[in-house]
Design an enzyme around this catalytic site. Structure first.
Site, PDB file in Angstrom:
ATOM      1  N   GLU A 281       0.976  -1.308  -0.064  1.00 36.59           N
ATOM      2  CA  GLU A 281       0.046   0.061  -0.162  1.00 36.59           C
ATOM      3  C   GLU A 281       0.954   1.154   0.056  1.00 36.59           C
ATOM      4  O   GLU A 281       1.659   1.361   1.119  1.00 36.59           O
ATOM      5  CB  GLU A 281      -0.914   0.005   1.149  1.00 36.59           C
ATOM      6  CG  GLU A 281      -1.758   1.117   0.876  1.00 36.59           C
ATOM      7  CD  GLU A 281      -2.838   1.295   2.416  1.00 36.59           C
ATOM      8  OE1 GLU A 281      -3.808   2.061   2.403  1.00 36.59           O
ATOM      9  OE2 GLU A 281      -2.371   1.074   3.596  1.00 36.59           O
ATOM     10  N   HIS A 343     -11.381  -0.838   1.568  1.00 32.49           N
ATOM     11  CA  HIS A 343     -12.120  -0.506   2.720  1.00 32.49           C
ATOM     12  C   HIS A 343     -11.735   0.743   3.338  1.00 32.49           C
ATOM     13  O   HIS A 343     -12.438   1.029   4.435  1.00 32.49           O
ATOM     14  CB  HIS A 343     -11.683  -1.741   3.600  1.00 32.49           C
ATOM     15  CG  HIS A 343     -10.064  -1.808   4.018  1.00 32.49           C
ATOM     16  ND1 HIS A 343      -9.175  -1.864   3.017  1.00 32.49           N
ATOM     17  CD2 HIS A 343      -9.508  -1.204   5.041  1.00 32.49           C
ATOM     18  CE1 HIS A 343      -7.667  -1.749   3.743  1.00 32.49           C
ATOM     19  NE2 HIS A 343      -8.210  -1.257   4.820  1.00 32.49           N
ATOM     20  N   ASP A 344     -11.230   1.566   2.901  1.00 33.92           N
ATOM     21  CA  ASP A 344     -10.874   2.981   3.212  1.00 33.92           C
ATOM     22  C   ASP A 344     -11.754   3.927   2.300  1.00 33.92           C
ATOM     23  O   ASP A 344     -11.460   5.120   2.753  1.00 33.92           O
ATOM     24  CB  ASP A 344      -9.417   3.108   3.020  1.00 33.92           C
ATOM     25  CG  ASP A 344      -8.560   2.447   4.292  1.00 33.92           C
ATOM     26  OD1 ASP A 344      -9.021   1.951   5.066  1.00 33.92           O
ATOM     27  OD2 ASP A 344      -7.347   1.919   3.572  1.00 33.92           O
TER      28      ASP A 344
HETATM   29  C1  NOJ Z   1      -4.215   1.642   5.710  1.00 31.46           C
HETATM   30  C2  NOJ Z   1      -5.441   0.601   5.843  1.00 31.46           C
HETATM   31  O1  NOJ Z   1      -5.890   0.154   4.634  1.00 31.46           O
HETATM   32  C3  NOJ Z   1      -6.293   1.304   6.940  1.00 31.46           C
HETATM   33  O2  NOJ Z   1      -7.612   0.693   6.941  1.00 31.46           O
HETATM   34  C4  NOJ Z   1      -5.789   1.617   8.175  1.00 31.46           C
HETATM   35  O3  NOJ Z   1      -6.649   2.201   9.035  1.00 31.46           O
HETATM   36  C5  NOJ Z   1      -4.300   2.268   8.077  1.00 31.46           C
HETATM   37  N1  NOJ Z   1      -3.653   1.689   7.076  1.00 31.46           N
HETATM   38  C6  NOJ Z   1      -3.659   2.129   9.602  1.00 31.46           C
HETATM   39  O4  NOJ Z   1      -3.261   0.756   9.443  1.00 31.46           O
END
Ligand code: NOJ
Length: 544
Positions: A281, A343-344
């Site tokens: 990511e 999911h974000d």
């Molecule tokens: C990225 C993740 O996708 C997210 O859901 C998370 O809150 C943050 N990183 C912190 O781990």
């Protein structure tokens, strides 16, 4: 044959005969385990639930790999992205045996398993942090980032937490601040400490030994920071919804020291057979900086996740320009990838509407690069509006309007009161009321449904090497609002034409072929150089 031509032919033949690593031809499906399938009736999805749904993923839908968001033991301050043990399964989700069953069954059904790895931070309840904060003399003290107050008092520098407020939390007992790039319950590990690196790399081996096919590495661009802890420059203006965007994040993430570390992470994966994949990511950054995450000798991440389709305006010219720039910036041999949702972020059907979500699916599954699709997008799920005071997501509570619960609601399997998600009671988040009509059972076998479109696009991609691995070239002269490109591999040639608006338009491209897919019903069988693209229509043509 002239020598040069013969050499070129031999090279291209060799490339075509060498099987590509599985993750280049795969379609990845992201599962947010809390929300996929509950088998125990506690309202939270679990690992046996995923195992039970493998036939849906493998056969009905036809994806090749799943990425499962964290299922490690966790106090759930950030719903699993706060890990308290990297070598076990959270009881809410099942057991290690359940995980082993899931991997064995997935592999039996031809599905690869990618798991989330959360290297930047642990939970504040992880025994490492409990030890670290117990005393300045504890051997684990320097596993985390502890600093004295600034000379005049207060936090050591101006770094901000992504989730709001200072990135530094004061610890009264030991009289120092610790760094947390996310919640205070998620203290950052100090990756400059070789003991941390050794231990964390070993957690990778733990899961590789259990047969996982790869990792999605959480906020991997955060793990090394400026060793001098310099202040970030502050940007003008103070009326931001999200205060974090008020700084230029020069020093608290994306540090170039990360690249040699990637080589060591990769070496761990490469020591195992079977092309284990490292997906990271990594947030959107200028292309030259961003492509460095592949590694100078392609010895970094196999794929930094490409989130551009999530953040760009939904506009044909912008998307085309991005794809062309990405293709041009990619180092020789590096493999592209695209992500439409996760999911974000708000779901694709929420962002662009249901008609365009169909075009987006066609784009995702016909571009050159590994597609990652988010659970529920295949039935056109949209976000559920959850008021700030009812948000479970800590980010939604600290930053009203940006909460992530809306895209994490339970999977809509059927029209039952619980949508087939949980055997009894209620899910951990409310269901979308539209589940009564928008669900897998209702869309299965219904011509023209979103699920039908996903299934046919996935089958088309799987059947044609040109769509999986072929070259990409944009078509130059197309009307506004249209993006068209070719995908070719030897004799196999496809033309993709996508309308990015609800308006009809005439397209002229000097080619002929068979229309093998459309986002709309009743498309003509043949493409003969002219085509009246209807609103929200995209088509795939197999050229003669
Ligand atoms: C990225 C993740 O996708 C997210 O859901 C998370 O809150 C943050 N990183 C912190 O781990």
């Amino acid at each position: 044959m002239a020598e040069a031509t013969e050499a070129a032919w031999t090279a291209s033949y060799a490339a075509r005969m060498t099987p590509a690593p599985w993750w280049q031809t795969a379609v990845i499906y992201q599962i947010y385990p809390r929300s996929f399938q509950d088998t125990t009736g506690n309202g939270v999805g679990d690992l046996p639930g995923i195992t039970a749904r493998l036939p849906y993923l493998a056969e009905t839908l036809g994806v090749d790999a799943i990425w499962i968001s964290p299922f490690y033991p966790s106090p759930m301050a950030d719903f699993g992205y706060d890990v308290s043990d990297y070598r076990d399964v959270e009881p809410l989700f099942g057991t290690l045996d359940d995980f082993d069953d899931l991997v064995a069954e997935a592999h039996r059904q031809g599905i690869r398993v990618i798991i989330d790895w959360v290297p930047n931070h642990t939970s504040d309840r992880h025994p490492w942090f409990v030890a670290s904060r117990s005393s300045r003399a504890d051997p684990k003290r320097d596993w985390y980032v502890w600093r004295d107050p600034a000379p005049g008092g207060g936090p050591p520098n101006n770094w901000l937490s992504v989730f709001g407020g200072s990135a530094w939390e004061w610890d009264e007992a030991t009289g120092q601040y610790y760094l947390h790039s996310f919640l205070a319950e998620q203290p950052d590990l100090d990756w400059r400490n070789p003991e941390v690196e050794a231990e964390m790399l070993d957690t990778l081996r733990f899961w590789l030994d259990r047969g996982v096919d790869g990792f999605r590495m959480d906020v991997i661009h955060f793990i090394l920071k400026d060793p001098e802890f310099r202040d970030n420059p502050v940007l003008p203006g103070d009326d931001r919804v999200w205060a974090y965007t008020g700084q230029e994040h020069l020093y608290d993430k994306l540090h170039p020291d990360i690249h040699p570390l990637f080589r060591r992470i990769r070496a761990v994966l490469d020591a195992y057979p079977g092309d284990r994949v490292a997906i990271g990511e990594v947030e959107v950054a200028p292309w030259p900086d961003w492509v460095r995450y592949y590694g100078e000798a392609l010895d970094g991440l196999h794929m930094p996740f490409n989130f551009q389709l999530i953040f760009l305006p939904w506009d044909a010219a912008e998307v085309r320009a991005m794809v062309d720039a990405y293709e041009a910036a990619l180092p020789e041999g590096a493999w592209p990838n695209y992500v439409l949702g996760n999911h974000d972020q708000r779901r694709i059907a929420t962002r662009v509407g249901r008609g365009q979500a169909r075009v987006a699916a066609m784009l995702l599954f016909t571009l050159r690069g590994t597609p990652t699709t988010y659970y529920g997008d295949e039935i056109g799920m949209v976000d559920v509006e959850i008021p700030p005071d009812a948000q479970q997501d800590p980010f939604g509570r600290s930053t009203p309007g940006l909460g992530r619960d809306g895209c994490r609601t339970p999977m809509q399997w059927d029209h039952a009161a619980t949508a087939g998600f949980t055997p009894a009671g209620e899910g951990w988040l409310p269901l979308n009321p539209d589940h009564e009509t928008r669900n897998v059972a209702a869309q299965l076998g219904r011509d023209g449904s979103m699920l039908d479109l996903y299934r046919s696009l996935l089958r088309l991609r799987r059947a044609h090497r040109a769509l999986q691995l072929g070259t990409y070239r944009a078509i130059e002269r197309v009307p506004d609002g249209v993006y068209a490109y070719r995908r070719e591999d030897g004799e196999e040639r496809f033309l993709v034409i996508l309308g990015f608006t609800g308006a009809a338009t005439e397209v002229e491209i000097e080619e002929t072929g068979t229309v093998v897919a459309s986002t709309l019903p009743d498309a003509p069988d043949r493409f003969t150089g002219r085509y009246r693209l209807r609103g929200d229509e995209g088509i795939v043509i197999r050229l003669d």
